[in-house]
Design an enzyme around this catalytic site. Structure first.
Site, PDB file in Angstrom:
ATOM      1  N   GLU A  85      31.900  36.031  43.214  1.00  0.00           N
ATOM      2  CA  GLU A  85      32.899  36.919  43.385  1.00  0.00           C
ATOM      3  C   GLU A  85      32.845  37.450  44.976  1.00  0.00           C
ATOM      4  O   GLU A  85      33.703  37.143  45.475  1.00  0.00           O
ATOM      5  CB  GLU A  85      33.179  38.417  42.268  1.00  0.00           C
ATOM      6  CG  GLU A  85      33.975  38.187  41.127  1.00  0.00           C
ATOM      7  CD  GLU A  85      32.400  37.313  40.273  1.00  0.00           C
ATOM      8  OE1 GLU A  85      32.381  36.552  39.833  1.00  0.00           O
ATOM      9  OE2 GLU A  85      31.019  36.716  40.666  1.00  0.00           O
TER      10      GLU A  85
ATOM     11  N   HIS B 168      33.368  42.488  28.754  1.00  0.00           N
ATOM     12  CA  HIS B 168      34.128  41.933  29.183  1.00  0.00           C
ATOM     13  C   HIS B 168      35.279  42.682  28.697  1.00  0.00           C
ATOM     14  O   HIS B 168      36.461  41.935  27.860  1.00  0.00           O
ATOM     15  CB  HIS B 168      34.041  40.008  28.190  1.00  0.00           C
ATOM     16  CG  HIS B 168      33.754  39.341  28.721  1.00  0.00           C
ATOM     17  ND1 HIS B 168      31.946  39.843  28.647  1.00  0.00           N
ATOM     18  CD2 HIS B 168      33.457  37.968  29.363  1.00  0.00           C
ATOM     19  CE1 HIS B 168      31.537  37.572  29.222  1.00  0.00           C
ATOM     20  NE2 HIS B 168      32.524  37.474  29.990  1.00  0.00           N
TER      21      HIS B 168
END
Length: 398
Positions: A120, A190
């Site tokens: 990321e 998540h």
């Protein structure tokens, strides 16, 4: 018509659709396509018109889309009209884990739509480099939960690029897309809502849409904005939010909240998925089920609640919210992030300062709890209509 999220496990007596600046209206049919063409604030990018006359509407087309299809449509338009635009991230060449980039690699070539390693900070850093060289970089972080490794790149580099150069250069061509908020079973890694972590990053913009029309217009505006933008897409709405969407090129301005329901007794402020929970709470206030009736006094069931979708979280539209609260005298803020350090804290502090003498009750926040998102009990963690209507009742009867 915008369908309420299927996974939210909310009791619905009928199907409701959002009609901007009108009452909630029950309907069993699709809203006419022309309604999508008249969405408040919609600005056509292909001819410069804002709110075109009726004669022009007949030449416009709409198509039924869910939210991920609207996001895909926005990126397709950006890639078509901007030869410098590229889309990249983990698995985007394969269509992405939520299918938002389906077919883009085949349509525009794998040199413009391509996969990256699982890094990321690398994705963000690469996007900053591209944008600083004049390209339009549309990056995807596969889940907002994993944006934290990119935090230094976004907050220390992207946000400060223009400031540290005295305005000589910037990375306005950078847009970071990421799925956010709960799905009902995402758990710790998540289902997070990390928007609050970026509130102190002056130089960034942060946007969260509630529906397909909003997603397409706000994403195109984000891609073309002269500032780097983090665009967070509520993942539970990818398939459950469905409506007619104009297939042309249009934008919805950033930094402007939208009043969905006008009211005079209480302001209800939220963004993303909780817009639909707030919708249900308003219905429960007016027509409470038998099990709740004794907890909702008859005297407040006719209260007029003003529902506002903030849309742009950073910078947030303080003028619209303050004007509303000055009229209603009450504010309830709803968000999925935890209470401490959440966006609601900043909004509450600013509104308390600006509207103190007009307030009839303290500003109320309905948020997630100050724990990690639990797997088994996620539905008890996020704000639901019952908690929201309880806050409304408490504020109205203060």
């Amino acid at each position: 018509m915008i369908k309420s999220p299927k996974l939210a496990r909310i009791p619905h007596r009928n199907v409701l659709s959002i009609r901007s600046n009108r009452r909630w209206q029950s309907t069993s049919a699709e809203p006419p396509p022309a309604e999508a063409l008249r969405a408040p604030g919609l600005q056509w990018a292909d001819d410069g018109l804002s709110g075109p006359p009726n004669i022009a509407l007949a030449e416009r087309e709409t198509r039924k889309m869910n939210l991920y299809q609207a996001v895909r449509d926005a990126m397709s338009i950006a890639l078509t009209k901007d030869d410098t635009a590229v889309v990249f991230g983990e698995d985007v060449a394969f269509g992405g884990v939520f299918r938002c980039t389906m077919g883009l690699a085949e349509e525009f070539g794998r040199e413009r739509v391509f996969n990256t390693p699982l890094t990321e900070q690398g994705i963000a850093g690469f996007g900053i480099g591209l944008a600083s060289m004049g390209h339009t970089a549309i990056a995807e972080i596969q889940f907002a939960d994993y944006i934290y490794p990119a935090f230094d790149q976004l907050v220390n580099e992207a946000a400060k690029h223009r400031f540290r150069s005295g305005g000589q250069f910037g990375v306005g061509g950078l847009t970071i897309r990421c799925p956010t908020m709960s799905v009902g079973h995402g758990g710790l890694y998540h289902s997070q809502s990390p928007e609050g972590f970026f509130l102190g990053a002056a130089g960034l913009k942060l946007v969260i849409p509630r529906s397909p029309v909003q997603a397409k217009g706000l994403l195109l505006a984000s891609i073309r904005d002269p500032n780097p933008v983090i665009f967070m897409e509520p993942k539970i709405l990818y398939r459950s939010a469905v409506e007619q969407v104009p297939i042309g090129d249009f934008e919805i301005p950033l930094g402007k909240a939208e009043t969905l329901v006008n009211g005079s007794d209480l302001t209800l402020l939220t963004w993303g998925t909780p817009v639909y929970h707030c919708e249900t709470a308003i219905h429960m206030l007016r027509s409470p089920p038998e099990s709740l009736a004794k907890h909702i006094p008859q005297s407040i069931r006719s209260a007029k609640v003003e529902l506002i979708d903030l849309r742009t979280i950073l910078p947030w539209d303080v003028e619209t919210i303050a004007e509303s609260v000055e009229r209603t005298g009450r504010l309830v803020i709803v968000h999925e992030a935890s209470r401490t350090g959440g966006v609601g804290s900043e909004i509450a502090a600013e509104i308390q300062k600006r509207c103190f003498l007009k307030l009839h009750a303290p500003v109320k926040r309905v948020t997630a709890w100050d724990t990690p998102v639990p797997m088994q009990y996620e539905k008890f963690y996020i704000p639901d209509p019952l908690r929201i209507v309880d806050a409304i009742v408490g504020t109205l009867t203060y």
